[in-house]
Design a protein around this motif. Structure first.
Motif, PDB file in Angstrom:
ATOM      1  N   ARG A  31      -2.013  -6.531 -11.085  1.00 35.93           N
ATOM      2  CA  ARG A  31      -0.868  -6.390 -10.354  1.00 35.93           C
ATOM      3  C   ARG A  31      -0.411  -7.216  -9.195  1.00 35.93           C
ATOM      4  O   ARG A  31       0.816  -7.444  -8.839  1.00 35.93           O
ATOM      5  CB  ARG A  31      -1.065  -4.897  -9.692  1.00 35.93           C
ATOM      6  N   LEU A  32      -1.536  -7.738  -8.679  1.00 36.83           N
ATOM      7  CA  LEU A  32      -1.334  -8.483  -7.289  1.00 36.83           C
ATOM      8  C   LEU A  32      -0.589 -10.189  -7.880  1.00 36.83           C
ATOM      9  O   LEU A  32       0.167 -10.429  -7.384  1.00 36.83           O
ATOM     10  CB  LEU A  32      -2.650  -9.069  -6.671  1.00 36.83           C
ATOM     11  N   ALA A  33      -1.265 -10.498  -9.091  1.00 35.75           N
ATOM     12  CA  ALA A  33      -0.593 -11.532  -9.439  1.00 35.75           C
ATOM     13  C   ALA A  33       0.713 -11.606  -9.968  1.00 35.75           C
ATOM     14  O   ALA A  33       1.430 -12.267 -10.002  1.00 35.75           O
ATOM     15  CB  ALA A  33      -1.460 -12.171 -10.789  1.00 35.75           C
ATOM     16  N   ALA A  34       0.899 -10.343 -10.647  1.00 34.03           N
ATOM     17  CA  ALA A  34       2.269 -10.015 -11.096  1.00 34.03           C
ATOM     18  C   ALA A  34       3.365  -9.982  -9.875  1.00 34.03           C
ATOM     19  O   ALA A  34       4.387 -10.634 -10.341  1.00 34.03           O
ATOM     20  CB  ALA A  34       2.268  -8.966 -11.889  1.00 34.03           C
ATOM     21  N   TYR A  76      -0.782  -7.016   0.481  1.00 31.04           N
ATOM     22  CA  TYR A  76      -1.326  -6.189  -0.685  1.00 31.04           C
ATOM     23  C   TYR A  76      -2.643  -6.666  -0.951  1.00 31.04           C
ATOM     24  O   TYR A  76      -3.482  -5.555  -1.381  1.00 31.04           O
ATOM     25  CB  TYR A  76      -0.544  -6.720  -1.821  1.00 31.04           C
ATOM     26  N   ALA A  77      -3.194  -7.931  -0.990  1.00 31.75           N
ATOM     27  CA  ALA A  77      -4.532  -8.237  -1.210  1.00 31.75           C
ATOM     28  C   ALA A  77      -5.507  -7.608  -0.106  1.00 31.75           C
ATOM     29  O   ALA A  77      -6.520  -7.226  -0.576  1.00 31.75           O
ATOM     30  CB  ALA A  77      -4.560  -9.664  -1.129  1.00 31.75           C
ATOM     31  N   ARG A  78      -4.963  -7.498   1.190  1.00 31.58           N
ATOM     32  CA  ARG A  78      -5.721  -6.585   1.852  1.00 31.58           C
ATOM     33  C   ARG A  78      -6.004  -5.267   1.851  1.00 31.58           C
ATOM     34  O   ARG A  78      -7.169  -4.547   2.038  1.00 31.58           O
ATOM     35  CB  ARG A  78      -5.125  -6.862   3.446  1.00 31.58           C
ATOM     36  N   CYS A  79      -5.027  -4.813   1.285  1.00 33.75           N
ATOM     37  CA  CYS A  79      -5.047  -3.289   0.803  1.00 33.75           C
ATOM     38  C   CYS A  79      -6.042  -3.002  -0.390  1.00 33.75           C
ATOM     39  O   CYS A  79      -6.475  -1.987  -0.553  1.00 33.75           O
ATOM     40  CB  CYS A  79      -3.475  -2.771   0.560  1.00 33.75           C
ATOM     41  N   LEU A  80      -5.807  -3.943  -1.183  1.00 32.11           N
ATOM     42  CA  LEU A  80      -6.818  -3.810  -2.138  1.00 32.11           C
ATOM     43  C   LEU A  80      -8.403  -3.942  -1.776  1.00 32.11           C
ATOM     44  O   LEU A  80      -9.077  -3.502  -2.616  1.00 32.11           O
ATOM     45  CB  LEU A  80      -6.461  -4.918  -3.442  1.00 32.11           C
ATOM     46  N   ALA A  81      -8.492  -4.874  -1.069  1.00 28.62           N
ATOM     47  CA  ALA A  81      -9.856  -5.377  -0.306  1.00 28.62           C
ATOM     48  C   ALA A  81     -10.255  -4.047   0.293  1.00 28.62           C
ATOM     49  O   ALA A  81     -11.517  -4.164   0.542  1.00 28.62           O
ATOM     50  CB  ALA A  81      -9.991  -6.273   0.302  1.00 28.62           C
TER      51      ALA A  81
END
Length: 91
Positions: A31-34, A76-81
């Motif tokens: 999802r992040l890559a998309a 968004y990557a920080r929220c995923l982490a």
């Protein structure tokens, strides 16, 4: 309709469509890559439309989107982490 607008009309469903589909259905990393790729494709569509319609204001919108897209990807990557929840940090 000129070639620039035709390219924008082809790139929008063919490029952004699969990105949106993968952003709605997929693993979090996919999802992040998309979303990152969809932002890049949207900038390309705006630049093609600006060239096809002879509007310089669309170029400004595309450049602002190009600057903001990496920032939104980092958030968004920080929220995923797991770094996006401030209540846990306060404990």
């Amino acid at each position: 309709m000129n070639a620039w607008l035709l390219a924008a009309c082809v790139l929008l469903p063919a490029g952004v469509g699969p990105c949106v589909w993968r952003a709605c259905r997929g693993e979090p990393a996919q999802r992040l890559a998309a979303t990152s790729l969809a932002a890049t494709m949207a900038v390309a569509v705006l630049l093609l439309a600006a060239r096809g319609l002879h509007r310089s204001s669309y170029v400004d919108v595309a450049l602002v989107a190009a600057v903001l897209a990496p920032t939104s990807t980092l958030v968004y990557a920080r929220c995923l982490a797991g770094g996006g929840d401030r209540e846990e940090e306060a404990r």
